[in-house]
Write a protein that holds these residues in place. Sequence first.
Motif, PDB file in Angstrom:
ATOM      1  N   THR A  84     -16.339  -8.805   2.741  1.00  0.00           N
ATOM      2  CA  THR A  84     -16.288  -8.075   4.012  1.00  0.00           C
ATOM      3  C   THR A  84     -15.767  -6.647   3.830  1.00  0.00           C
ATOM      4  N   ILE A  85     -15.116  -6.404   2.700  1.00  0.00           N
ATOM      5  CA  ILE A  85     -14.607  -5.050   2.419  1.00  0.00           C
ATOM      6  C   ILE A  85     -15.694  -4.274   1.688  1.00  0.00           C
ATOM      7  N   GLN A  86     -16.302  -3.356   2.403  1.00  0.00           N
ATOM      8  CA  GLN A  86     -17.432  -2.607   1.834  1.00  0.00           C
ATOM      9  C   GLN A  86     -17.146  -1.115   1.666  1.00  0.00           C
ATOM     10  N   HIS A  87     -16.064  -0.642   2.279  1.00  0.00           N
ATOM     11  CA  HIS A  87     -15.689   0.761   2.143  1.00  0.00           C
ATOM     12  C   HIS A  87     -14.170   0.829   1.918  1.00  0.00           C
ATOM     13  N   ALA A  88     -13.739   1.750   1.073  1.00  0.00           N
ATOM     14  CA  ALA A  88     -12.309   1.839   0.769  1.00  0.00           C
ATOM     15  C   ALA A  88     -11.949   3.243   0.307  1.00  0.00           C
ATOM     16  N   ARG A  89     -10.682   3.574   0.556  1.00  0.00           N
ATOM     17  CA  ARG A  89     -10.114   4.768  -0.063  1.00  0.00           C
ATOM     18  C   ARG A  89      -9.470   4.296  -1.375  1.00  0.00           C
ATOM     19  N   ILE A  90      -9.884   4.890  -2.449  1.00  0.00           N
ATOM     20  CA  ILE A  90      -9.467   4.418  -3.768  1.00  0.00           C
ATOM     21  C   ILE A  90      -8.723   5.529  -4.504  1.00  0.00           C
ATOM     22  N   VAL A  91      -7.581   5.143  -5.069  1.00  0.00           N
ATOM     23  CA  VAL A  91      -6.805   6.042  -5.928  1.00  0.00           C
ATOM     24  C   VAL A  91      -7.080   5.619  -7.367  1.00  0.00           C
ATOM     25  N   TYR A  92      -7.399   6.570  -8.218  1.00  0.00           N
ATOM     26  CA  TYR A  92      -7.889   6.203  -9.551  1.00  0.00           C
ATOM     27  C   TYR A  92      -7.574   7.266 -10.602  1.00  0.00           C
ATOM     28  N   LYS A  93      -7.679   6.850 -11.857  1.00  0.00           N
ATOM     29  CA  LYS A  93      -7.681   7.753 -13.003  1.00  0.00           C
ATOM     30  C   LYS A  93      -9.068   7.698 -13.633  1.00  0.00           C
ATOM     31  N   LEU A  94      -9.452   8.779 -14.257  1.00  0.00           N
ATOM     32  CA  LEU A  94     -10.695   8.774 -15.018  1.00  0.00           C
ATOM     33  C   LEU A  94     -10.415   8.215 -16.413  1.00  0.00           C
ATOM     34  N   ILE A 136       0.858  -1.177   0.000  1.00  0.00           N
ATOM     35  CA  ILE A 136       0.000   0.000   0.000  1.00  0.00           C
ATOM     36  C   ILE A 136       0.900   1.235   0.000  1.00  0.00           C
ATOM     37  N   HIS A 137       0.765   2.046  -1.037  1.00  0.00           N
ATOM     38  CA  HIS A 137       1.603   3.222  -1.158  1.00  0.00           C
ATOM     39  C   HIS A 137       1.023   4.387  -0.359  1.00  0.00           C
ATOM     40  N   LYS A 138       1.897   5.240   0.096  1.00  0.00           N
ATOM     41  CA  LYS A 138       1.488   6.450   0.798  1.00  0.00           C
ATOM     42  C   LYS A 138       0.871   7.418  -0.210  1.00  0.00           C
ATOM     43  N   ILE A 139      -0.281   7.946   0.102  1.00  0.00           N
ATOM     44  CA  ILE A 139      -0.968   8.892  -0.788  1.00  0.00           C
ATOM     45  C   ILE A 139      -0.588  10.310  -0.388  1.00  0.00           C
ATOM     46  N   ILE A 140      -0.047  11.042  -1.336  1.00  0.00           N
ATOM     47  CA  ILE A 140       0.323  12.440  -1.099  1.00  0.00           C
ATOM     48  C   ILE A 140      -0.482  13.314  -2.057  1.00  0.00           C
ATOM     49  N   LEU A 147      -4.028  11.637 -11.151  1.00  0.00           N
ATOM     50  CA  LEU A 147      -4.570  10.629 -10.248  1.00  0.00           C
ATOM     51  C   LEU A 147      -5.435  11.350  -9.229  1.00  0.00           C
ATOM     52  N   PHE A 148      -6.532  10.725  -8.856  1.00  0.00           N
ATOM     53  CA  PHE A 148      -7.406  11.288  -7.840  1.00  0.00           C
ATOM     54  C   PHE A 148      -7.629  10.239  -6.763  1.00  0.00           C
ATOM     55  N   ASP A 149      -8.086  10.682  -5.611  1.00  0.00           N
ATOM     56  CA  ASP A 149      -8.413   9.714  -4.562  1.00  0.00           C
ATOM     57  C   ASP A 149      -9.688  10.152  -3.854  1.00  0.00           C
ATOM     58  N   GLY A 150     -10.358   9.177  -3.288  1.00  0.00           N
ATOM     59  CA  GLY A 150     -11.593   9.460  -2.572  1.00  0.00           C
ATOM     60  C   GLY A 150     -12.095   8.233  -1.839  1.00  0.00           C
ATOM     61  N   TYR A 151     -13.122   8.439  -1.031  1.00  0.00           N
ATOM     62  CA  TYR A 151     -13.697   7.348  -0.241  1.00  0.00           C
ATOM     63  C   TYR A 151     -14.996   6.890  -0.902  1.00  0.00           C
TER      64      TYR A 151
END
Length: 574
Positions: A543-553, A2-6, A496-500
């Motif tokens: 069991t994983i129902q919520h996550a912080r996701i890093v993504y591209k459009l 898991i990479h650190k998100i900056i 890159l964007f991130d969100g919950y």
Amino acid sequence: MIHKIIRRPTVDDSHLPTHLPPLLRQLYARRGVLPSECELVLKGLLRPDTMKGLDLAAKLIADAMQLDKSILIVGDFDADGATSTSVCILALRMMGASKVDYLIPNRFDYGYGLSPEIVAVAASKQAQLLITVDNGISSIEGVAAAKAFGMQVVITDHHLPGHELPKADAIVNPNQPGCQFASKSIAGVGVAFYLMTALRAELRARNWYQARGIAEPNLGTLLDIVALGTVADVVSLDTNNRILVEAGLQRVRSGRCRVGITALLEVAKRNPARIVASDFGFAVGPRLNAAGRLDEMALGVETLLCEDMMYARRMAAELDSLNQERRELEVGMQQEALKSLEYLKLNEEQLPWGIALFQEDWHQGVIGILASRIKDKYHRPVIAFADAGNGEIKGSARSIKGLHMRDLLELVNSRHPGLISKFGGHAMAAGLTLKSGGFATFAKAYDDAVREQLKPEQLTGELWSDGELTPTELTLEIAQLLRNAGPWGQSFEEPLFDGYFKIIQQRIVGDRHLKLVLETQCGTVMLDAIAFNVALHTWPDATIQHARIVYKLDVNEYRGNFTLQLMVEQIEPM
């Protein structure tokens, strides 16, 4: 890992044109774009007169053409080498050269660059002028051998030079001492293109075209090849490189590209009318590279030179087949490499800072990709070695931010004279040769040197995010905007964007790709998403129902319909 998100900070973007959408203006400002760089037009290219050696090289080639000398292009066996070779062959033919041919060393028989052995092959072809492309700056012995045969040598390269330069008749390399050309990250194919434009001007001054009744060629028709080589070589996309790439992409989109590139796009199932830089990087480039990795790169060059669509499709199919074989080899080697490192997972402190791997039955042509995959997994500089015969092993190195790989190898070499037979390369990638018995000594020396150069925090991977998009920004229109705002690539990273998000659905598609349906936190927007090559022992997991996701459009095209899709880079379960 898991990479650190900056998150990139908000910066002043008032200097950029107000007609740009606010999101794009901020993205450009964060990447240091100047107002003059918002329009990527060919007139914005750096002038060639600051490229040291360019005029002399053009004069030497023009002299050879006037004397009807035999000209031989000596290329490298990767995509940059293949495209550089193709640009020179096509340009010289367009300019009326009557005796021009090319030679790509077989990596397994001759290794890299202008070696004395390759010079002997060139001599058997009665070559009188050698032009290296994407190689030659370290070919001290090869140039000496060529001069002994009475040949002239023009070197064009972009790799970093050593302390000694070869005694060639002309050297064109923006990274050589004293060269004022501002784009130090130009690819080999870019250097070759600049040389051909200088040659065209030199021949014009000599009244060459008029005297022979031929039209002065439009070298812009070669920019699709220049773009392909630039992206495939993963050089930094500074403004000059972005102009070259954008011009080439426009040719492809308008249906004016080489039939070989069209055929390669077809086998890769990419739509030429909608191509972006990443298609060259992840679809076309690997298929072209496969020829040099597993077979003869001449197949790749001939595909680019081809004028007949039927033949181009046949060659593209063969390259596609080689690429599939390369993938299968790579997967097996990667599993073996990970297995050899697996026991170290129990204690992270035991994992080398500089990872060196060697297995006798590994394939030379795939060790570069293997090193890259292991580097991505552990975020450490990696060198993978394969047996090269004659008591030698060859290594391919991939680095991480903050560590200049070629300089590191030079440090190891200075401390252990004779341990490394030869080496060369860039900051992020390099190659080297050792005697077979020297691997253990080298691995220790290499790890020690890496520990001196890096700090512990640099071993943690980072993902630089442009922040969180609002539900109103998660649209097909914004995805299209960003797609058209490139070319994105090395050192000009695609946003890159991130969100919950709430994970509504998850399932495996293909071999190991995770297809997701996501919902924004406020519950107003449902989104399709896909994560490639996930760990099957982790996903899917209900069991994983919520996550912080890093993504591209991304714009997903299916049967003529276009929809928004998130390309997932990282999922951090909450």
